[in-house]
Design a protein around this motif. Structure first.
Motif, mmCIF file in Angstrom:
data_model
loop_
_atom_site.group_PDB
_atom_site.id
_atom_site.type_symbol
_atom_site.label_atom_id
_atom_site.label_comp_id
_atom_site.label_asym_id
_atom_site.label_seq_id
_atom_site.Cartn_x
_atom_site.Cartn_y
_atom_site.Cartn_z
ATOM 1 N N LYS A 141 -2.649 -0.758 -5.518
ATOM 2 C CA LYS A 141 -1.422 -0.242 -4.920
ATOM 3 C C LYS A 141 -1.605 -0.145 -3.415
ATOM 4 O O LYS A 141 -2.721 -0.045 -2.910
ATOM 5 N N SER A 143 0.394 1.691 0.222
ATOM 6 C CA SER A 143 1.407 2.623 0.713
ATOM 7 C C SER A 143 2.168 1.961 1.860
ATOM 8 O O SER A 143 1.559 1.511 2.835
ATOM 9 N N LYS A 146 8.967 3.334 4.651
ATOM 10 C CA LYS A 146 10.410 3.088 4.569
ATOM 11 C C LYS A 146 11.138 4.379 4.915
ATOM 12 O O LYS A 146 10.930 5.412 4.265
ATOM 13 N N ILE A 151 5.850 4.996 0.798
ATOM 14 C CA ILE A 151 6.167 4.703 -0.595
ATOM 15 C C ILE A 151 4.994 3.946 -1.214
ATOM 16 O O ILE A 151 4.511 2.957 -0.657
ATOM 17 N N VAL A 153 3.519 1.378 -3.611
ATOM 18 C CA VAL A 153 4.044 0.165 -4.250
ATOM 19 C C VAL A 153 2.897 -0.579 -4.928
ATOM 20 O O VAL A 153 1.828 -0.762 -4.342
ATOM 21 N N LYS A 154 3.116 -0.999 -6.165
ATOM 22 C CA LYS A 154 2.124 -1.824 -6.840
ATOM 23 C C LYS A 154 2.044 -3.197 -6.182
ATOM 24 O O LYS A 154 3.074 -3.799 -5.862
ATOM 25 N N ASP A 157 4.085 -5.828 -7.697
ATOM 26 C CA ASP A 157 5.533 -5.793 -7.462
ATOM 27 C C ASP A 157 5.937 -6.458 -6.151
ATOM 28 O O ASP A 157 7.127 -6.627 -5.875
ATOM 29 N N ILE A 158 4.971 -6.813 -5.340
ATOM 30 C CA ILE A 158 5.261 -7.514 -4.084
ATOM 31 C C ILE A 158 5.556 -8.981 -4.386
ATOM 32 O O ILE A 158 4.808 -9.639 -5.114
ATOM 33 N N THR A 172 9.879 -6.715 -2.061
ATOM 34 C CA THR A 172 9.787 -6.572 -3.502
ATOM 35 C C THR A 172 11.113 -7.060 -4.084
ATOM 36 O O THR A 172 11.982 -7.536 -3.345
ATOM 37 N N ASP A 175 13.634 -4.188 -2.734
ATOM 38 C CA ASP A 175 13.587 -3.563 -1.412
ATOM 39 C C ASP A 175 12.707 -4.342 -0.455
ATOM 40 O O ASP A 175 12.082 -5.344 -0.837
ATOM 41 N N LYS A 176 12.657 -3.873 0.787
ATOM 42 C CA LYS A 176 11.723 -4.428 1.756
ATOM 43 C C LYS A 176 11.167 -3.287 2.603
ATOM 44 O O LYS A 176 11.811 -2.254 2.789
ATOM 45 N N TYR A 177 9.963 -3.495 3.118
ATOM 46 C CA TYR A 177 9.236 -2.458 3.833
ATOM 47 C C TYR A 177 8.647 -3.053 5.113
ATOM 48 O O TYR A 177 8.395 -4.249 5.198
#
Length: 247
Positions: A141, A143, A146, A151, A153-154, A157-158, A172, A175-177
């Motif tokens: 994961k 961090s 956002k 947040i 995020v795994k 999941d990217i 993802t 969403d986007k970061y």
């Protein structure tokens, strides 16, 4: 956080030192007015950041930065210069920032805040060890920032990442970061055999590839599942990509 100032003009060096001492906790452990003495110093001392002018005697700042780029442990480089034409070279060297003289207090303070925020995040990762560990012993994961929040995020999941000047945009499905570091630095956090850097500006999660589309000069474009996005594969990455994808 320890740093040095490399500036051959005394008034400019004193002004920069004043801002650093007034608006950050960065400790300036030495000052230099030429590139040769800096090179000797950093070969024997570990520092976190160099505030570097380009127009300095003996070894200019850009050549010095290229030399430092070959070091195993590299300090962050903040160029502070009157020469805007070197900005592209600085970007290719993944400099932390590039500030033009005469600089404003606001610009310097903003840069110092970003430096210290990154230091805090790195320290927190080391101290708290809150990430989940994968079978290989790596983090699965990350961090991501956002709206002023971190947040978790795994990595699985990217979908892909794209370089945007000195930042990295992470996408993802939903969403986007924004990551306040270069795509090369961010890649080091993505410990997964599914993650592949297809291009100097792109990283892709190979499990999210829907189609591999032949492109010009024997390269590819990658169509991703769920997203209206295409990721290029550069010629320098073709051989490794084909091996990875068994094509």
């Amino acid at each position: 956080m320890k740093g040095i100032i490399v500036e051959d003009e005394f008034p400019a060096r004193e002004e920069l030192k004043y801002f650093i001492n007034s608006f950050s906790n960065i400790e300036i452990i030495d000052e230099f007015d030429n590139g040769v003495d800096v090179l000797k110093f950093i070969q024997e001392n570990i520092i976190d950041v160099i505030f570097l002018d380009i127009n300095i005697p003996m070894i200019d700042g850009m050549l010095l930065a290229r030399t430092i780029d070959n070091f195993k442990v590299k300090p962050k480089i903040v160029f502070i210069t009157a020469y805007k034409e070197h900005a592209v070279d600085a970007f290719e060297l993944e400099a932390f920032d590039y500030i033009l003289k005469p600089y404003s207090e606001e610009r310097i303070v903003s840069m110092l805040e970003k430096l210290e925020n990154i230091k805090v995040l790195l320290d927190n990762k080391k101290e708290k060890n809150t990430k989940i560990i994968s079978i290989e012993g790596s983090l699965d994961k990350v961090s991501l920032w956002k709206n002023d929040k971190l947040i978790v995020v795994k990595i699985d999941d990217i979908y892909y990442c794209e370089a945007d000047e000195r930042e990295t945009i992470v996408f993802t499905k939903e969403d986007k970061y924004v990551v306040k570091s270069s795509i090369t630095e961010f890649e080091k956090n993505l410990a997964s055999d599914k993650i592949f850097k297809t291009h100097r500006s792109f990283i892709v999660n190979t499990s999210k590839i829907e189609a591999i589309i032949p492109w010009f000069n024997n390269t590819y474009k990658l169509k991703l599942k769920d997203l209206n996005a295409e990721v290029p594969v550069s010629r320098s990455k073709i051989k490794d990509f084909r091996k990875l994808m068994h094509i």
